[in-house]
Write an enzyme that holds these catalytic residues in place. Sequence first.
Site: not given
Length: 415
Positions: A222, A349, A364
């Site tokens: 991003h 998980d 990210s």
Amino acid sequence: MIHQKTFKYICGSVLLLFMLILPLIAPVQKYLSIPTEVKVTATADKEVDAGGDDSEALTAFSSTDDHQVFYEFAGVPLKKTELKTMKDIRLVPGGQSVGVELHTKGVLVVGHHLVNVDGEEKSSPGEEANVLVGDILLKGNGKELNSMEELSSIVKDSGEDEQAIDLTIKRGEEIIKTSLTPAFNAQEDEYQIGLYIRDSAAGIGTMTFFHPESKKYGALGHVISDMDTKKPIEIHEGTIVRSHVTSIEKGSQGIPGEKKAKFSMRDDRLGNITKNTPFGIFGKLDGDMENSSYPDGLPIGFAEQVEEGPAQIMTVLDGEEMQSFDVEIVSNMPKKSAVTKGMIVKITDKELLAKTGGIVQGMSGSPIIQNGKIIGAVTHVFVNDPTSGYGVHIEWMLQEAGIELSETKEGQKAS
């Protein structure tokens, strides 16, 4: 007249029922499931499966140029699929925690302040000259501005000469010019223009991929925006460095978590940053990057090849140790044009959920791997549900990195 209305009502109802049932009929489902375009690698078997058993399946046959597949049923042609030949690209998956420093193109205005003149009178020359928060100061008196020091020097010289500063400003896509006269702050013994400015930004994220052939990489997934203006940072230059995760603040509903890390811009350099885009940051590494879990790298999986179901991500929770964690692709939304939110990813998980609460800031860019292929990267977390977030498809990151995906015929240019 009544019978005619009843007849129309019955016909309309039957037609509506037929339209509702039609998509549920097996042959129609198979027809609708046939894509109009399929990406295949140069070494792949160029076959598109229409599904079903032999008695019900649509018949497929290739065109003479091997770039199209036609479908027919009972000898009647129904649909055509274009085959787009792609390069056999292998990437080294990332997962490493990285530090990022960006130097802006020009200097960024992040606020206004009043200048104390003669002990009583207060003004902000910048605000009076209609310089706005979010503006980028590109030039001062014809000289390019790439640091706060360069602007401070011009302010000092112009103030002492009692001259106005001619500014060239970038506001969105518009280039404008204005001028302002510095004011002398006797209390601080300096000339000021009443603007808060910034020329750099730093933070951490995760490496997504490394392309050994070109040494190009992609990270974050991003854009990096200024913390005050919330606008994307236009970069003059940048550096990416190795970082060491020291702790993690666990996320919860409404409160995003965060990785804490330390890094040295001088000692831990990995490469440069040349682009800051909605799909991440990109540039070249100074050397090679390895991933011991995938020493030979992985092929890429295109958007239409992504399946809803189990996948894995790679990221760092402690120090520089990369780990794989289970996730689920909840939704896949392939598009023909580039989009930043192409998948919805849910953390499943238990170890990762226990340590982070889900997706946290700094995660990210974590690569998403499914069926032995790298398919994308984690990008944004859902604030109200930190266990889930968006992912971007790898092909759009590669496109931004300047890595060509498609094979081209002689005389044609790659798209």
